[in-house]
Design a protein around this motif. Structure first.
Motif, PDB file in Angstrom:
ATOM      1  N   LEU C  89      -3.049   1.204 -10.846  1.00 55.01           N
ATOM      2  CA  LEU C  89      -1.706   1.354 -10.313  1.00 55.01           C
ATOM      3  C   LEU C  89      -1.581   2.628  -9.499  1.00 55.01           C
ATOM      4  N   ARG C  90      -2.193   3.673 -10.038  1.00 58.55           N
ATOM      5  CA  ARG C  90      -2.068   4.964  -9.378  1.00 58.55           C
ATOM      6  C   ARG C  90      -2.616   4.887  -7.950  1.00 58.55           C
ATOM      7  N   ALA C  91      -3.672   4.090  -7.809  1.00 60.40           N
ATOM      8  CA  ALA C  91      -4.270   3.951  -6.480  1.00 60.40           C
ATOM      9  C   ALA C  91      -3.335   3.196  -5.541  1.00 60.40           C
ATOM     10  N   ILE C  92      -2.489   2.369  -6.111  1.00 56.97           N
ATOM     11  CA  ILE C  92      -1.575   1.593  -5.276  1.00 56.97           C
ATOM     12  C   ILE C  92      -0.302   2.373  -4.983  1.00 56.97           C
ATOM     13  N   ARG C  93       0.230   2.996  -6.006  1.00 61.28           N
ATOM     14  CA  ARG C  93       1.471   3.741  -5.843  1.00 61.28           C
ATOM     15  C   ARG C  93       1.276   4.859  -4.835  1.00 61.28           C
ATOM     16  N   GLY C  94       2.179   4.955  -3.942  1.00 61.23           N
ATOM     17  CA  GLY C  94       2.112   6.046  -2.980  1.00 61.23           C
ATOM     18  C   GLY C  94       1.163   5.746  -1.838  1.00 61.23           C
ATOM     19  N   ARG C  95       0.182   4.872  -2.105  1.00 64.99           N
ATOM     20  CA  ARG C  95      -0.792   4.528  -1.071  1.00 64.99           C
ATOM     21  C   ARG C  95      -0.374   3.220  -0.402  1.00 64.99           C
ATOM     22  N   GLU C  96      -0.157   2.208  -1.221  1.00 66.09           N
ATOM     23  CA  GLU C  96       0.167   0.880  -0.703  1.00 66.09           C
ATOM     24  C   GLU C  96       1.647   0.566  -0.859  1.00 66.09           C
ATOM     25  N   VAL C  97       2.151   0.861  -2.042  1.00 67.85           N
ATOM     26  CA  VAL C  97       3.566   0.621  -2.309  1.00 67.85           C
ATOM     27  C   VAL C  97       4.218   1.974  -2.566  1.00 67.85           C
ATOM     28  N   THR C  98       5.212   2.293  -1.798  1.00 71.73           N
ATOM     29  CA  THR C  98       5.865   3.579  -2.022  1.00 71.73           C
ATOM     30  C   THR C  98       7.360   3.379  -2.058  1.00 71.73           C
ATOM     31  N   PHE C  99       8.054   4.445  -2.302  1.00 74.15           N
ATOM     32  CA  PHE C  99       9.501   4.283  -2.365  1.00 74.15           C
ATOM     33  C   PHE C  99      10.231   5.536  -1.899  1.00 74.15           C
ATOM     34  N   VAL C 100      11.450   5.318  -1.459  1.00 76.15           N
ATOM     35  CA  VAL C 100      12.348   6.416  -1.112  1.00 76.15           C
ATOM     36  C   VAL C 100      13.428   6.420  -2.181  1.00 76.15           C
ATOM     37  N   PRO C 101      13.551   7.498  -2.877  1.00 80.82           N
ATOM     38  CA  PRO C 101      14.471   7.493  -4.016  1.00 80.82           C
ATOM     39  C   PRO C 101      15.939   7.543  -3.585  1.00 80.82           C
ATOM     40  N   GLN C 102      16.777   7.286  -4.569  1.00 82.05           N
ATOM     41  CA  GLN C 102      18.209   7.193  -4.312  1.00 82.05           C
ATOM     42  C   GLN C 102      18.817   8.549  -3.973  1.00 82.05           C
TER      43      GLN C 102
END
Lengths: 325, 595, 328, 343, 276
Positions: C89-102
């Motif tokens: 997951l860590r490899a995906i988070r921020g790399r492939e799937v990211t987010f802009v917080p509220q």
């Protein structure tokens, strides 16, 4: 007034207050330096009275205080009755050793407690967390002196490290590197004792403040962006959790001089501890007062350093920003 | 964190500061005795040169000035650096010649003529003669210096006088006959006039020879001389190449190259460091530590010595001081009991002395019924009775003194007041604390309500000597010399250590008056047997009237590294180091200790 | 779903529930299915408490303590995120799937400089040297609209305005050129002028890098002109899906209709006229109605609405809607 | 995972409270549970090691455990196997006051005289260490808790006031904490002792212990509390309440003080065992609990002698008891804290 | 700057309001002028909206008017009294006249409190007896459209909209004449925002309340305010009637703030085909 000016004014007031209270306290305590001689049947009360007069102990408190202030202003901090020398050099020659011990211990304590507290908080409820709970409780519950003696005994039995003093008696004959190793060997045991006793408390505080930060949304954000756990803890959580830890760090800085007294005495470390404790019990007043003033100075400095560190570490404080508007 | 990096740098710097030290120089080999030197030959001694001896001291010495030193540790070091005119041999407890090669006493015992050794030198090579002796006594007797030794030199309020008869002859005149006067000379170090006269004239004598003094400023006649002082850590003394004693084979003493006095801080540390082999010699061991070292020690080899009963006597003293004007009414009321001999006898009878010896001293102690214990072979009165503990006797005594018991077993006096008092003792002395607890339990069997209050030492002294705000105290005295003279101040009603009733204008009781007379008499009596008889009587009176209720004396226990030769610990202080000049390391030049 | 390319993320039958300390179970997302095509911008429209944030967090497997994905799967490029290890997951988070917080005020670390916080993401995922990272961060800062990136780099969050902070958050999110960006109410805490800028920035990012974006909002007005398709969510379920123009022009579900109506009437009405609003509040998740969850507030409620949850009807092409108005 | 942890939390608190109640009950009923009078000396048995409970003798197995008496030998004790004493439940022995109310001599267990059942060995006077640990706990735990309460009360009042008012009040109070942290307390203790009457009754000793500790210890918690208050006083709901005309005292009481509970709990869990152990130091000045009354502090002070610590390990029993107590307290404080946080 | 002369029936008149913050630094102190020379007045029963970017000083004005902070200069007149000059104790009666509703109800109520405790707090502070308190809480809670059942629950268990209602109910318990609404409608769902706004409008009509509305949302401001004042850099840069300001803004800040809302609206309109 700027922070530093306020702080300095407070510091001067504090030192004055400490010195006055020291004099009052010493006045309260029964007995005087020469009382031990009363037990010796061969010394007459007249001799004792003569000695008291020689050292001005028969003067009223105010006069003695005045003389002391004068001497303090000359950086002598009074005159030791036992050693027959000014107090300041007496203290300074030992303060260096105390600082060596306590600074080393402090660096190690924090070097150990911070990661441990972080780790325990990160893996809350895990094996390490529980182990820390149990061990720190143990260390808090058992009086320091018992811990110290037990460690000393272990070291003595197994010949792990020297069990006292600061250097071997053949110190002068050693080469530079051997001398360094010798000091380190002697340093080991008191440092271990100090580190154990201190970290028990600090780990707990660090753990508590890290737990608080871990719940913050920027940590969740960073985690969500794929920052690894270790990096998250050290780079993102630690600097924020550091704030309460820095206050605590201020305490340890402030307690640098006074904090190691017991361990110094038990381990025969040639620092201020044995000197001041001995002086306390032998009523060598000015050495005690000098020691206290010394540690009060450190307390001031320590708290000040902690506050400055807070400013440095927390850009919000540093830039004097916050909730305007 | 940046700060930590900076701190660790500081640590390294500090380490550097502490590591930087002087490099050592080889000791000069002992010089062969010269022809002009009148050296003392110690006939039965032999040994080998070299090595150093490390001694662990519980506290740091405060000064190297023999005239103003008051604490035991300072004196222990000073004793090794200096010498006296006449010495008490700790093994025989008799006086023997030292710097004075001989002395003559006048028939009335008032005049002592001492012949000094010729050709001997201070540790800096400067010759020693009568002028140094005259100077030394001038200093000791100077009122402005208030030397603790001065009181010894004042007899009946009058100082003894010293006169130089020749370059090597001095004469001491006492204001009146004084038994065993030569014993006074032990402990009066002879000072080098060439070094100390200047500070003395300038009124700075008290500041001279402080710990910070340079080795070159200090010289003595002892077997060792100061080499180095490291604050808070140690004093190193090296062989005095001019020392005035030689061994059997005419080799100049001492054998040891160096003596190192380590300041270890506490009794625990003293034992630990001996156990770890970091120190070579240990004295004033408690029985528990002695047993520990004997049974479980990890030292490769050690020699432990149980020398039997020491001269210390531990006792309970009841406050019989005159309390008028002291606002201590509660204590004054209790003094009715304390002054009642039967009360004291009852307490005396109830004490389980064997229990004390067993529980406090682990059987390495001896019960006491008088002020002179079996350790003092010359002076003990063997005739004093040693009644066994008997609660029955105690109850009888109390009953006959008008005490009675309530139904719950509480003891009340004639006026119906509950017998309730405190025993104070020094909280730093584990043995006496234990005695107090045992005593408390013993006396509870008599229905007495006893409270034990441990007090920090000076607080205790303050109460016992100054404020008199206590009921009873457990204390200990003795240990200095075997002779009765040092006890004068304890037993004379005007004495400064007449603890049970300090500062009496005249003897409060007949027996105290008798003791006064006897003590005075023994002091001027020159014949040993006569003196012994007189002192026996004093002991008799004391044991009958119980101003102190004696408890027990610990054995003198000492230990040393197995390779230390000529280790002959003695009961008298300094137990282990009195013959430091003869101590040597067996089997090589290297020290036996592990370094 | 008429997305442009192939499906990037497919959510199938996802249910997420919270378990409270007292043991009660609260469903937040209920049997939800959704697909996001690559380079597509999908909007989730719904009021607070409808489970849209839970959905967003579930997509990143960042659910708070106590929340569990009970059913379903989240396929990212065909791999089920729910079955991945923390490491994967860590490899995906921020790399492939990211987010802009509220809330950008809370989502940036207060004691780290913003530049370094952006660099952290690069450091975690890309093998760049220190200098390269810095250069890349400066480039990113320029990309999100900072005129003088060097000055911003060393600034701390509290020294920046809300809009600037949100730009930093976006810079973090797009640092590794992710395939999917999730923006949870990216503008709700911002002043009006800034909202527009942020929306424009997001649109620009998609244009430039082809990043698929999932935007979550309660305001239909925000979606206008930049979202490809909208999924309307109510009480843990998606009630309607369609492309933006269709939904805004012709909302089918009564709830969507009410929302669009409110948005349209928001500006321009005379002073002191009442606002349009939907009566009542969304139902308490602990006690969802058995039937249609919007039924208690619905102006067009029917008998059947109380009895069971409406299935998905497709009254118009590619316009699934869960309302009995369109069937049975 | 996380869910289960949370669910367990309240159960954990219950368990800890049960443990804690059990512990305190044990101490409260010391007279009944302890087989001997804690002050009774056995001069034949100084430093006797813990009695071993046996089930097997040379021939057979016994259901009822029994003990052999210690007989002194050269360097310690050996079991005298010639006579066995079975352990009985509910036996008559030394009398005590049950819950301080009525006289009783019933004990939970014991062996017949002259046998001795010293579960944790004996101290220097041959007193039963087990009984002393139980009796000593009564005083020590109470003193520890009360002293902690006093410290935290004083500390939090001062910390709250300093943090809330700020300005010169803060400066002054924080200056005072620095002053207090740097004073020569050893001298103060000497002075205090000098002013007291020589014999201080147990109740007054207790009172004194708590006062002295409280007086010396408040500075640290005060500073910690101040930090919390500093951050919480700017919260909106505090401003709101001030807007309603809330007086300072009201704000402090209703809004600010509750914020400090977390810190105080953590502190309390650390201070209680520290303070119990602090008696070791205080007893040196004659301010501790005096013989023959037992307290964990004065029992531990025997271990200040190296030889005792090494040779008679079982005398660490009060430290073990203190350890168990402090672990329970700490876990409870931690659980309560996280419960407060999670609300 | 245009201003309507309504002073004859002004409920609140602010003139020359200034507020500085002193930030202590390590070496020197820094003075931040949050508000400088702000003048405005609000007629009784009317609404004045303060609009501006965050950091423009509008919240500071709100806090000064709501008596939460002491201004450094200037007067705040309510009728004939300059409440800015009053001492703390003399202020007490005026506190019932002016109440504040905060942006985030989450932070303006102590999370440890129950809803009932939170709402009754002002009454408790004023020392009202329990029966009266209970009654007032009941009526206030009813008035904001909440049920009195369940007000013993913790405030944390209420939704955002409900909490905002509670906050309004709390303000109403003391029957104030002026409500300072500091971003009270921000951060809520459209529906909830509408409901709360409607509630506020109803309350204003029912009790002839005067509002000082702080907001950055043109939609809200346009509906609720009679007069709009735009703040920038601690000053009021433009002030005028709502119609005037919405249609013909002059100052660039006004244009910037109000235009954006229209832009979104234009987009929506473009898609839905509706006309503005």
């Amino acid at each position: 007034m700027s922070y530093l000016v306020r702080r300095l004014v407070r510091g001067i007031l504090l030192l004055a207050g400490v010195s006055v209270l020291c004099f009052l306290f010493t006045e309260m305590a029964p007995g005087s330096f020469f009382d031990e001689m009363r037990v010796n049947p061969q010394i007459s009360p007249e001799t004792i009275a003569g000695l008291r007069a020689q050292h001005g102990l028969d003067q009223p408190l105010v006069v003695r205080y005045g003389r002391w202030v004068k001497s303090a202003l000359h950086a002598d901090l009074g005159y030791s009755i036992a050693y027959n020398t000014p107090v300041a050099p007496l203290l300074w020659s030992r303060a260096k050793n105390t600082l060596l011990l306590t600074l080393t211990a402090m660096v190690l304590t924090w070097g150990i407690s911070l990661p441990l507290g972080l780790w325990a908080a990160a893996k809350r409820g895990g094996v390490l967390d529980r182990a820390i709970t149990v061990i720190s409780s143990l260390l808090i519950a058992v009086p320091e002196i018992v811990i110290a003696l037990a460690l000393l005994a272990t070291a003595a039995r197994w010949r792990l490290t020297p069990v006292g003093g600061m250097v071997s008696s053949n110190f002068e004959e050693l080469s530079g590197w051997e001398q360094f190793r010798d000091v380190v060997a002697h340093l080991t045991l008191p440092v271990v004792i100090l580190v154990l006793c201190e970290s028990a408390v600090i780990v707990r505080h660090v753990r508590a403040s890290v737990l608080e930060v871990l719940g913050a949304s920027y940590v969740q954000t960073a985690r969500g962006l794929g920052i690894s756990r270790g990096r998250l803890l050290f780079r993102h959580v630690l600097p924020v959790a550091a704030n309460p830890a820095i206050s605590l760090f201020g305490f340890s800085l402030a307690g640098l001089i006074s904090g190691s007294m017991l361990v110094e005495v038990i381990c025969g470390w040639p620092g201020l501890g044995p000197l001041v404790l001995d002086a306390t019990f032998s009523r060598d007043l000015y050495v005690v007062i000098g020691g206290i003033m010394f540690s009060a100075l450190f307390m001031l400095g320590g708290n000040m350093v902690a506050d400055i560190m807070l400013m440095v570490s927390d850009p919000r404080i540093r830039t004097g920003a916050a909730d305007a508007g | 964190m940046n700060v930590i990096a900076r701190l660790s740098l500081l640590v390294c710097l500090l380490a550097g500061v502490c590591v930087a030290g002087a490099s050592s120089a080889e000791n000069p080999a002992p010089e062969n005795p010269g022809k002009n030197e009148e050296l003392q030959r110690v006939a039965d001694t032999s040994g080998r040169y070299g090595g150093h001896l490390t001694v662990g001291q519980r506290a740091e010495p405060k000064t190297l000035n023999p005239v103003i030193a008051t604490d035991a540790v300072s004196r222990e070091v000073i004793g090794r650096l200096n010498a006296d005119l006449i010495e008490i041999n700790r093994a025989t407890q008799q006086t023997e010649p030292a710097l004075a090669k001989s002395w003559k006493t006048s028939a009335d015992g008032r005049i002592f003529t001492l012949q000094l050794r010729r050709g001997i030198r201070f540790s800096d090579g400067h010759a020693f003669d009568a002028d140094d002796v005259i100077f030394s006594f001038a200093v000791y007797m100077d009122e402005n210096i208030d030397s603790p030794q001065r009181d010894l030199l004042i007899i009946d309020g009058k100082p003894m006088t010293v006169a130089k008869i020749g370059p090597y002859t001095v004469r001491f005149t006492l204001p009146r006959p004084y038994a065993a006067a030569e014993r006074i000379f032990d402990g009066l170090a002879m000072l080098p006039r060439h070094l100390l006269e200047k500070p003395y004239r300038e009124g700075k004598f008290a500041q001279a020879w402080s710990l910070n003094a340079q080795p070159s400023e200090i010289a003595g006649l002892g077997p060792f001389r100061l080499k180095q002082y490291v604050p808070g850590q140690r004093i190193v003394a090296e062989r005095n190449p001019y020392y005035w004693k030689v061994d059997r084979d005419n080799h100049r003493l001492p054998y040891l190259d160096e003596m190192v006095f380590l300041f270890v801080g506490t009794e625990n540390a003293q034992v630990l460091r001996f156990e770890a082999g970091e120190t070579d010699i240990i004295s004033r061991l408690s029985s528990e530590n002695f047993n520990l070292l004997a049974h479980e020690g990890t030292r490769v080899s050690s020699q432990l010595a149980d020398l039997g009963p020491s001269l210390e006597y531990n006792f309970v003293v009841f406050n019989q001081n005159d309390l008028t004007g002291k606002k201590l009414d509660a204590i004054a009321r209790k003094q009715v009991w304390f002054r009642d001999l039967k009360f004291r006898q009852a307490v005396n009878a109830a004490i389980d002395r064997d229990g004390i010896v067993r529980l406090v001293y682990g059987t390495r102690g001896t019960p006491l019924w008088g002020n002179v214990g079996p350790g003092n072979k010359l002076w003990i009165n063997q005739a004093i009775s040693h009644p066994q503990r008997s609660l029955e006797t105690a109850r009888q005594l109390l009953k006959s003194a008008g005490f009675s018991w309530k139904t719950n077993g509480e003891l009340v006096d004639g006026s119906g007041e509950t017998v309730d008092f405190t025993i104070v003792t020094s909280s730093s002395n584990a043995q006496r604390m234990k005695m107090a607890t045992l005593l408390q339990d013993d006396l509870s069997h008599l229905g007495m309500q006893v409270h034990v209050v441990p007090l920090e030492f000076r607080a205790l002294i303050d109460r016992v000597f100054q404020s008199f705000d206590y009921d009873a105290a457990i204390m200990g005295l003795g240990g200095g010399d075997a002779d009765p003279n040092p006890e004068m101040n304890v037993w004379m009603s005007s004495g400064t250590s007449h603890l049970w009733n300090l500062g009496e204008k005249q003897p409060a009781t007949d027996w105290e008056r008798e003791i006064d007379q006897l003590m005075q008499r023994q002091m001027v009596e020159l014949d040993y047997n006569q003196r012994k008889r007189t002192y026996d009587r004093v002991q008799q009176i004391i044991s009958e009237n119980l101003p102190f209720i004696f408890l027990a004396t610990p054995n003198t226990l000492a230990g040393a590294d197995g390779r230390l030769g000529n280790f002959h610990p003695a009961v008298l202080d300094p137990n282990t180091l009195w013959n430091a000049d003869e101590l040597y390391i067996r089997g090589g030049l290297e020290n036996a200790g592990t370094r | 779903m008429d997305g442009t390319g192939k499906v990037l993320v497919a959510v199938r039958g996802l249910s997420v529930a919270y378990t409270l300390a007292n043991g009660s179970r609260i469903p937040a997302v209920d049997d939800l299915s959704l697909a996001i095509g690559s380079e597509e911008i999908v909007g989730i429209l719904g009021e607070s408490g409808c489970g849209k944030s839970t959905l967003a967090n579930a997509l990143l497997r960042l659910l708070p303590a106590g929340a569990v994905c009970e059913q379903g799967e989240i396929l990212f490029r065909g791999r089920n995120l729910l079955r991945m290890s923390e490491r994967e997951l860590r490899a995906i988070r921020g790399r492939e799937v990211t987010f802009v917080p509220q809330d950008p005020a809370l989502s940036l670390n207060p004691v780290l400089s913003v530049g370094s916080q952006v660099a952290e993401i690069l450091r975690a995922h890309l093998p760049l040297g220190r200098k390269q990272r810095r250069a890349r961060v400066l480039e990113l800062l320029g990309e999100v609209g900072f005129v003088r990136p060097e000055e911003i780099y060393d600034a701390y969050p509290h020294q920046l305005s809300g809009g600037q902070r949100q730009r930093i958050a976006i810079a973090q999110a797009v640092a590794c050129r992710p395939a999917l960006l999730i923006a949870d109410e990216p503008t709700s805490k911002l002043d009006a002028p800034l909202q527009e800028e942020i929306v424009a920035l997001l649109a620009q990012i998609r244009r430039k890098h082809g990043t698929a974006i999932l935007v979550i909002s309660h305001d239909p007005a925000m979606f206008a002109g930049f979202i490809d398709s909208i999924a309307v969510m109510y009480a843990g379920k998606i009630v309607e899906i369609g492309n933006t123009a269709q939904i805004l022009r012709q909302p089918l579900h009564p709830y969507t209709q009410a929302l669009v109506e409110m948005a349209k009437s928001a500006v321009g009405a005379p002073v002191r006229t009442h606002f349009a609003s939907i009566e009542g509040e969304s139902p308490n998740p602990a006690a969802f109605p058995v039937g249609c969850r919007f039924e208690p507030r619905c102006r067009e409620r029917m008998e059947i609405c109380v009895q069971r949850y409406p299935p998905s009807f497709v009254p118009m092409p590619a316009r699934p809607v869960s309302c009995f108005k369109y069937g049975e | 995972m996380q869910v289960r942890v949370r669910c367990k939390m309240s159960g954990k608190i219950t368990w800890l409270i049960i443990l804690l109640v059990g512990l305190h009950l044990l101490l409260l009923l010391a007279g009944f549970v302890a087989p001997y009078d804690p002050a009774a000396q056995n001069r034949e048995l100084p430093y006797a090691p813990p009695t071993r409970l046996h089930l097997w003798d040379s021939s057979r197995f016994h259901l009822r455990p029994f003990v052999y008496p210690w007989s002194p030998v050269d360097d310690g004790y050996r079991e005298d196997r010639s006579q066995a004493y079975p352990v009985h439940a509910f036996v008559r022995g030394d009398s005590y006051r049950f819950l301080g109310l009525f006289e009783s001599n019933l004990h939970l267990f014991g062996v017949e005289n002259p046998g001795k059942c010293l579960l944790l060995g004996a101290d220097a006077f041959g007193r039963d260490e087990f009984s002393r640990v139980l009796y000593g706990g009564q005083i020590s735990v109470a003193a520890g808790i009360v002293a902690t309460a006093v410290t935290l009360f004083v500390g939090s009042v001062i910390g709250v006031v300093a943090g809330y008012y700020g300005g010169w009040i803060d400066e002054t109070l924080m200056g005072t904490t620095e002053l207090f942290l740097s004073l020569p307390w050893l001298y103060f203790l000497l002075g205090v002792r000098a002013f007291l009457p020589l014999h201080v009754s147990a109740v007054r000793t207790f009172f004194l212990l708590t006062c002295v500790i409280g007086l010396i210890g408040w500075a640290r918690p005060a500073r910690l509390v101040r930090g919390v208050v500093l951050s919480s006083r700017t919260r909106n709901y505090v401003s709101a309440a001030r807007g309603f005309g809330g007086a300072d005292f009201y704000l402090l009481r209703r809004h600010i003080a509750p914020e400090t509970f977390g810190v105080l709990l953590t502190q309390a869990a650390m201070l209680v065992p520290r303070y119990i152990a602090a008696e070791v130091a205080l007893s040196f000045f004659g301010l501790g609990v005096n013989e023959p009354t037992a307290s964990w502090g004065n029992m531990l002070s025997a271990l200040q002698q190296y030889s005792v610590l090494i040779s008679y390990g079982w005398l660490l029993a009060p430290a073990a008891a203190l350890f168990v107590t402090s672990v329970i307290y700490y876990l409870l404080a931690d659980a309560l804290h996280s419960r407060l946080e999670s609300r | 700057m245009s201003r309507e002369p309504e002073s004859q029936n002004a409920f609140l008149r602010v003139s020359g309001l200034a507020k500085r913050y002193v930030r202590g630094g390590l070496w020197r102190e820094r003075v931040v002028e949050a508000v400088r020379g702000v003048d405005f007045e609000i007629a009784a029963g009317r609404t004045l909206a303060l609009v501006g970017e965050s950091g423009s000083g509008k919240s500071t004005v709100a806090r000064c008017v709501a008596l939460l902070e002491k201004s450094d200069a200037g007067q705040i007149w309510i009728g004939d009294t300059d409440i800015a000059s009053l001492s703390l104790s003399a202020l007490l009666p005026w506190r019932t006249q002016v109440q504040m509703v905060f942006q985030d109800a989450v932070t303006s109520m102590n999370p440890r409190f129950t809803a009932a405790e939170a709402v009754e707090e002002p009454l408790l502070i004023m020392g009202k007896d329990e029966a009266l308190r209970r009654e007032t809480v009941r009526s206030s809670v009813n008035e904001v459209g909440l049920s009195v059942d369940g007000i013993e629950r913790s405030v944390m268990q209420f939704s955002g909209g409900q909490r905002q209602r509670l906050a309004i109910a709390r303000a109403l318990t003391v029957r104030p004449k002026l409500l300072v609404l500091d971003e009270a409608l921000t951060g809520l769902d459209l529906s909830t925002q509408g409901q709360i706004a409607n509630l506020l409008l109803d309350l204003q009509a029912a009790h002839s309340l005067t509002y000082l509305l702080i907001s950055h949302d043109p939609a809200v401001v346009g509906r609720m305010a009679d007069v709009i004042a735009v703040m920038a850099g601690g000053r009021i840069v433009e002030m005028g009637s709502t119609a005037e300001m919405m249609t013909a803004p002059k100052h660039e800040e006004t244009i910037r703030l109000l235009r954006s809302a229209r832009a979104a609206q234009t987009n929506l309109a473009a898609i839905t085909g509706a006309s503005l």
